[in-house]
Design a protein around this motif. Structure first.
Motif, PDB file in Angstrom:
ATOM      1  N   GLN A  39       0.955  -1.157  -0.089  1.00 54.34           N
ATOM      2  CA  GLN A  39      -0.187  -0.038   0.075  1.00 54.34           C
ATOM      3  C   GLN A  39       0.945   1.045  -0.001  1.00 54.34           C
ATOM      4  O   GLN A  39       1.515   1.457   0.957  1.00 54.34           O
ATOM      5  CB  GLN A  39      -0.908  -0.129   1.276  1.00 54.34           C
ATOM      6  N   ALA A  40       0.758   1.949  -0.999  1.00 51.79           N
ATOM      7  CA  ALA A  40       1.414   3.419  -1.265  1.00 51.79           C
ATOM      8  C   ALA A  40       0.610   4.248  -0.546  1.00 51.79           C
ATOM      9  O   ALA A  40      -0.652   4.399  -0.433  1.00 51.79           O
ATOM     10  CB  ALA A  40       1.668   3.548  -2.647  1.00 51.79           C
ATOM     11  N   PRO A  41       1.326   5.567  -0.072  1.00 53.84           N
ATOM     12  CA  PRO A  41       0.593   6.718   0.198  1.00 53.84           C
ATOM     13  C   PRO A  41      -0.635   7.045  -0.663  1.00 53.84           C
ATOM     14  O   PRO A  41      -0.276   7.389  -1.689  1.00 53.84           O
ATOM     15  CB  PRO A  41       1.737   7.684   0.497  1.00 53.84           C
ATOM     16  N   GLY A  42      -1.880   7.339  -0.151  1.00 60.81           N
ATOM     17  CA  GLY A  42      -2.770   7.843  -0.942  1.00 60.81           C
ATOM     18  C   GLY A  42      -3.357   6.761  -1.986  1.00 60.81           C
ATOM     19  O   GLY A  42      -4.355   7.083  -2.730  1.00 60.81           O
ATOM     20  N   LYS A  43      -2.861   5.454  -2.085  1.00 59.02           N
ATOM     21  CA  LYS A  43      -3.605   4.407  -2.858  1.00 59.02           C
ATOM     22  C   LYS A  43      -4.027   3.358  -2.042  1.00 59.02           C
ATOM     23  O   LYS A  43      -3.811   3.261  -0.820  1.00 59.02           O
ATOM     24  CB  LYS A  43      -2.324   4.034  -3.718  1.00 59.02           C
ATOM     25  N   GLU A  44      -4.863   2.432  -2.724  1.00 59.82           N
ATOM     26  CA  GLU A  44      -5.456   1.273  -2.129  1.00 59.82           C
ATOM     27  C   GLU A  44      -4.566   0.098  -2.275  1.00 59.82           C
ATOM     28  O   GLU A  44      -3.432   0.055  -2.496  1.00 59.82           O
ATOM     29  CB  GLU A  44      -6.566   0.713  -2.915  1.00 59.82           C
ATOM     30  N   ARG A  45      -4.602  -0.649  -0.962  1.00 54.39           N
ATOM     31  CA  ARG A  45      -3.585  -1.969  -0.952  1.00 54.39           C
ATOM     32  C   ARG A  45      -3.879  -2.977  -2.092  1.00 54.39           C
ATOM     33  O   ARG A  45      -5.072  -2.811  -2.744  1.00 54.39           O
ATOM     34  CB  ARG A  45      -4.026  -2.525   0.309  1.00 54.39           C
ATOM     35  N   GLU A  46      -2.777  -3.359  -2.845  1.00 52.23           N
ATOM     36  CA  GLU A  46      -2.727  -4.215  -3.847  1.00 52.23           C
ATOM     37  C   GLU A  46      -1.861  -5.240  -3.548  1.00 52.23           C
ATOM     38  O   GLU A  46      -0.995  -5.394  -3.023  1.00 52.23           O
ATOM     39  CB  GLU A  46      -1.997  -3.386  -5.201  1.00 52.23           C
ATOM     40  N   LEU A  47      -2.443  -6.364  -4.393  1.00 48.24           N
ATOM     41  CA  LEU A  47      -1.811  -7.732  -4.522  1.00 48.24           C
ATOM     42  C   LEU A  47      -0.313  -7.610  -5.437  1.00 48.24           C
ATOM     43  O   LEU A  47      -0.544  -7.210  -6.371  1.00 48.24           O
ATOM     44  CB  LEU A  47      -2.733  -8.725  -5.053  1.00 48.24           C
ATOM     45  N   VAL A  48       0.678  -7.867  -4.700  1.00 51.60           N
ATOM     46  CA  VAL A  48       1.961  -8.057  -5.249  1.00 51.60           C
ATOM     47  C   VAL A  48       2.142  -9.395  -5.866  1.00 51.60           C
ATOM     48  O   VAL A  48       2.659  -9.399  -7.113  1.00 51.60           O
ATOM     49  CB  VAL A  48       3.114  -7.809  -4.290  1.00 51.60           C
ATOM     50  N   ALA A  49       2.267 -10.530  -5.042  1.00 54.59           N
ATOM     51  CA  ALA A  49       2.508 -11.742  -5.468  1.00 54.59           C
ATOM     52  C   ALA A  49       1.556 -12.912  -4.415  1.00 54.59           C
ATOM     53  O   ALA A  49       1.354 -12.425  -3.422  1.00 54.59           O
ATOM     54  CB  ALA A  49       3.923 -12.013  -5.410  1.00 54.59           C
ATOM     55  N   GLY A  50       1.426 -14.230  -4.978  1.00 57.72           N
ATOM     56  CA  GLY A  50       1.220 -15.036  -4.331  1.00 57.72           C
ATOM     57  C   GLY A  50       1.601 -16.355  -4.631  1.00 57.72           C
ATOM     58  O   GLY A  50       2.399 -16.732  -5.501  1.00 57.72           O
ATOM     59  N   ILE A  51       1.770 -17.224  -3.550  1.00 57.91           N
ATOM     60  CA  ILE A  51       2.399 -18.710  -3.634  1.00 57.91           C
ATOM     61  C   ILE A  51       1.391 -19.475  -3.198  1.00 57.91           C
ATOM     62  O   ILE A  51       0.915 -19.454  -1.976  1.00 57.91           O
ATOM     63  CB  ILE A  51       3.748 -18.384  -3.070  1.00 57.91           C
ATOM     64  N   SER A  52       1.378 -20.735  -3.668  1.00 61.28           N
ATOM     65  CA  SER A  52       0.406 -21.978  -3.182  1.00 61.28           C
ATOM     66  C   SER A  52       1.104 -22.567  -1.906  1.00 61.28           C
ATOM     67  O   SER A  52       2.325 -22.132  -1.634  1.00 61.28           O
ATOM     68  CB  SER A  52       0.407 -22.808  -4.580  1.00 61.28           C
ATOM     69  N   SER A  53       0.373 -23.531  -1.395  1.00 53.50           N
ATOM     70  CA  SER A  53       0.884 -24.063  -0.108  1.00 53.50           C
ATOM     71  C   SER A  53       2.172 -24.683  -0.164  1.00 53.50           C
ATOM     72  O   SER A  53       3.174 -24.511   0.734  1.00 53.50           O
ATOM     73  CB  SER A  53      -0.028 -25.090   0.496  1.00 53.50           C
ATOM     74  N   PHE A  54       2.575 -25.417  -1.187  1.00 52.99           N
ATOM     75  CA  PHE A  54       3.813 -26.066  -1.437  1.00 52.99           C
ATOM     76  C   PHE A  54       4.565 -25.210  -2.428  1.00 52.99           C
ATOM     77  O   PHE A  54       5.901 -25.842  -2.631  1.00 52.99           O
ATOM     78  CB  PHE A  54       3.550 -27.393  -1.672  1.00 52.99           C
ATOM     79  N   GLY A  55       4.417 -24.063  -2.809  1.00 49.22           N
ATOM     80  CA  GLY A  55       5.210 -23.334  -3.667  1.00 49.22           C
ATOM     81  C   GLY A  55       5.199 -23.739  -5.124  1.00 49.22           C
ATOM     82  O   GLY A  55       6.147 -23.083  -5.862  1.00 49.22           O
ATOM     83  N   GLY A  56       4.511 -24.558  -5.593  1.00 53.01           N
ATOM     84  CA  GLY A  56       4.548 -25.117  -6.921  1.00 53.01           C
ATOM     85  C   GLY A  56       3.803 -23.843  -7.880  1.00 53.01           C
ATOM     86  O   GLY A  56       3.990 -23.990  -9.311  1.00 53.01           O
ATOM     87  N   SER A  57       3.058 -23.188  -7.600  1.00 52.51           N
ATOM     88  CA  SER A  57       2.222 -22.069  -7.997  1.00 52.51           C
ATOM     89  C   SER A  57       2.280 -20.822  -7.654  1.00 52.51           C
ATOM     90  O   SER A  57       2.258 -20.318  -6.412  1.00 52.51           O
ATOM     91  CB  SER A  57       0.955 -22.554  -8.254  1.00 52.51           C
ATOM     92  N   THR A  58       3.025 -19.762  -8.357  1.00 48.33           N
ATOM     93  CA  THR A  58       3.156 -18.411  -8.072  1.00 48.33           C
ATOM     94  C   THR A  58       2.166 -17.465  -9.075  1.00 48.33           C
ATOM     95  O   THR A  58       2.101 -18.122 -10.087  1.00 48.33           O
ATOM     96  CB  THR A  58       4.651 -17.882  -8.013  1.00 48.33           C
ATOM     97  N   ASN A  59       1.981 -16.479  -8.531  1.00 45.63           N
ATOM     98  CA  ASN A  59       1.355 -15.112  -9.476  1.00 45.63           C
ATOM     99  C   ASN A  59       1.885 -13.814  -9.140  1.00 45.63           C
ATOM    100  O   ASN A  59       2.167 -13.673  -8.097  1.00 45.63           O
ATOM    101  CB  ASN A  59      -0.142 -15.251  -9.417  1.00 45.63           C
ATOM    102  N   TYR A  60       1.731 -13.054 -10.005  1.00 47.78           N
ATOM    103  CA  TYR A  60       2.617 -11.589  -9.645  1.00 47.78           C
ATOM    104  C   TYR A  60       1.642 -10.705 -10.451  1.00 47.78           C
ATOM    105  O   TYR A  60       0.968 -10.678 -11.489  1.00 47.78           O
ATOM    106  CB  TYR A  60       3.828 -11.579 -10.590  1.00 47.78           C
ATOM    107  N   ALA A  61       1.573  -9.330  -9.588  1.00 46.93           N
ATOM    108  CA  ALA A  61       1.078  -8.337 -10.381  1.00 46.93           C
ATOM    109  C   ALA A  61       2.049  -8.016 -11.678  1.00 46.93           C
ATOM    110  O   ALA A  61       3.119  -7.946 -11.740  1.00 46.93           O
ATOM    111  CB  ALA A  61       1.096  -7.111  -9.399  1.00 46.93           C
ATOM    112  N   ASP A  62       1.388  -7.530 -12.683  1.00 48.31           N
ATOM    113  CA  ASP A  62       2.017  -7.106 -13.824  1.00 48.31           C
ATOM    114  C   ASP A  62       3.204  -6.152 -13.719  1.00 48.31           C
ATOM    115  O   ASP A  62       4.122  -6.002 -14.278  1.00 48.31           O
ATOM    116  CB  ASP A  62       0.800  -6.400 -15.000  1.00 48.31           C
ATOM    117  N   SER A  63       3.041  -5.133 -12.821  1.00 46.27           N
ATOM    118  CA  SER A  63       4.030  -4.106 -12.388  1.00 46.27           C
ATOM    119  C   SER A  63       5.301  -4.649 -11.786  1.00 46.27           C
ATOM    120  O   SER A  63       6.040  -3.923 -11.787  1.00 46.27           O
ATOM    121  CB  SER A  63       3.334  -3.230 -11.387  1.00 46.27           C
TER     122      SER A  63
END
Length: 114
Positions: A39-63
């Motif tokens: 969350q940057a000042p004055g902005k909404e909180r945004e998803l950056v990255a996620g990872i599955s329980s055993f780490g086999g799958s990840t996802n990222y914000a385009d930025s």
């Protein structure tokens, strides 16, 4: 009770790197996906990255694709966010989250500035 404790934030110059850590306790860490938000000042909180329980799958914000890497060590109950080629636009408070239960850490400040 569930606790998520972030660390590793700080001040870094543009183009630099940081590794954030989030130490989890109070639940069976290896069974749950984990996420990093910011969350940057004055902005909404945004998803950056996620990872599955055993780490086999990840996802990222385009930025952050190609610059950030999320990983986890289930032996240490810790999730990491390796950040490289940092830009001033990456300046924010970074939070880890256990999405299923909706638990948040307290956040760690990352400031990218010369």
């Amino acid at each position: 009770q569930v606790q998520l404790v972030e660390s590793g934030g700080g001040l870094v110059q543009p183009g630099g790197s940081l590794r954030l850590s989030c130490a989890a306790s109070g639940f069976t860490f290896s069974l749950y996906a984990m996420s990093w938000y910011r969350q940057a000042p004055g902005k909404e909180r945004e998803l950056v990255a996620g990872i599955s329980s055993f780490g086999g799958s990840t996802n990222y914000a385009d930025s952050v694709k190609g610059r950030f890497t999320i990983s986890r060590d289930n032996r240490k109950n810790t999730v990491y966010l390796q950040m490289s080629s940092l830009k001033p636009a990456d300046t924010a408070v970074y939070y880890c989250k256990e999405p299923k239960g909706g638990y948040w850490g307290q956040g760690t400040q990352v400031t990218v500035s010369s």
